[in-house]
Design an enzyme around this catalytic site. Structure first.
Site, mmCIF file in Angstrom:
data_model
loop_
_atom_site.group_PDB
_atom_site.id
_atom_site.type_symbol
_atom_site.label_atom_id
_atom_site.label_comp_id
_atom_site.label_asym_id
_atom_site.label_seq_id
_atom_site.Cartn_x
_atom_site.Cartn_y
_atom_site.Cartn_z
ATOM 1 N N ASP A 4 62.283 36.715 70.325
ATOM 2 C CA ASP A 4 60.886 37.053 70.602
ATOM 3 C C ASP A 4 60.834 38.515 71.023
ATOM 4 O OD1 ASP A 4 60.487 34.395 70.138
ATOM 5 O OD2 ASP A 4 59.648 33.919 72.100
ATOM 6 N N ASP B 4 50.882 24.425 66.575
ATOM 7 C CA ASP B 4 51.376 24.224 67.935
ATOM 8 C C ASP B 4 50.495 23.176 68.590
ATOM 9 O OD1 ASP B 4 53.228 26.308 67.520
ATOM 10 O OD2 ASP B 4 51.736 27.800 68.107
#
Length: 242
Positions: free
Chosen positions: A8, A130
């Site tokens: 990330d 998600d």
């Protein structure tokens, strides 16, 4: 099952967020390429990259850094983070990225994302619903960096895209993300059973080699592994071996 070690990116650094919250960040180094090359040396074939800056502000996309990872790491790269228009998809694919991950937009503007699947082909686009489970245990999709609940049921969402050949999805159970509490194996087993044509990547909560073994039994095509590697819960070599 493919293991996807995760990087990330925020401000050029390697970080992890808990439940996607920017005020709950932990940094794991300033050289993403070195981290990626370490994954390659350990035996990885793919790299999962999330551009957190791009997710928050499209003007701050780290495309040049993502390209560096795609060109110089020796790994095949899938990446996302705030993808909002076709030009961004084209730019990432031109930069050497193998697959582009599309999240919130796939819920908000399905006609647009359906057109991308048809234009670029199902191997180049991954949808990343998600989810949070509602009171009845039904997975419903969140958006806007997980800050909003759309109310859209995951099954309905996926069914709408199957008609144009959707092949890859990356599904995160938000309640498990970045917490090392174990993945929601039951969710992935259900998805594999209901949607056998999909290649399903599991994300969120992997904390042990046993978690990976359980995910493999669900029929998941891949597993994203992030914080557990950085916190040295196990090595990437061990993950690949199991």
């Amino acid at each position: 099952m493919i293991i996807y070690p995760a990087i990330d990116l925020r401000g050029g650094r390697v970080v992890r967020l808990t439940e996607g919250k920017f005020d709950q960040e932990k940094s794991y180094g300033d050289d993403p390429l070195a981290v990626a090359r370490g994954f390659k040396a350990a035996g990885a074939t793919w790299l999962h990259v999330v551009d957190l800056d791009g997710a928050k502000d499209p003007a701050k996309r780290q495309t040049a850094l993502v390209e560096k990872l795609a060109r110089e790491s020796g790994l095949r790269v899938q990446t996302g983070g705030g993808i909002r228009d076709e030009a961004q998809v084209s730019a990432l694919l031109a930069a050497g990225v193998e697959r582009v991950i599309v999240g919130s937009l796939a819920v908000r503007q399905p006609d647009l994302v359906l057109s991308w699947l048809m234009s670029f082909g199902p191997e180049k686009i991954i949808l990343s619903p998600d989810v949070r489970l509602d009171a009845a245990g039904i997975p419903r999709i969140a958006a806007a960096g997980w800050q909003e609940t759309t109310g859209v049921a995951l099954d309905d969402f996926l069914t709408g895209y199957l008609a144009v050949g959707l092949k890859h999805i990356l599904c995160t159970d938000i309640s498990r993300d970045g917490k090392l509490t174990g993945p929601n194996a039951a969710l992935y087993a259900q998805l594999v059973k209901k949607f056998p044509s999909l290649q399903i990547q599991a994300s969120g909560g992997v904390s042990s080699l046993d978690d990976l073994r359980v995910l493999k039994t669900t029929g998941s095509a891949g597993a994203i592994v992030g914080r557990a590697l950085y916190e040295k819960k196990f090595t990437l070599q061990e993950a690949l071996a199991c």
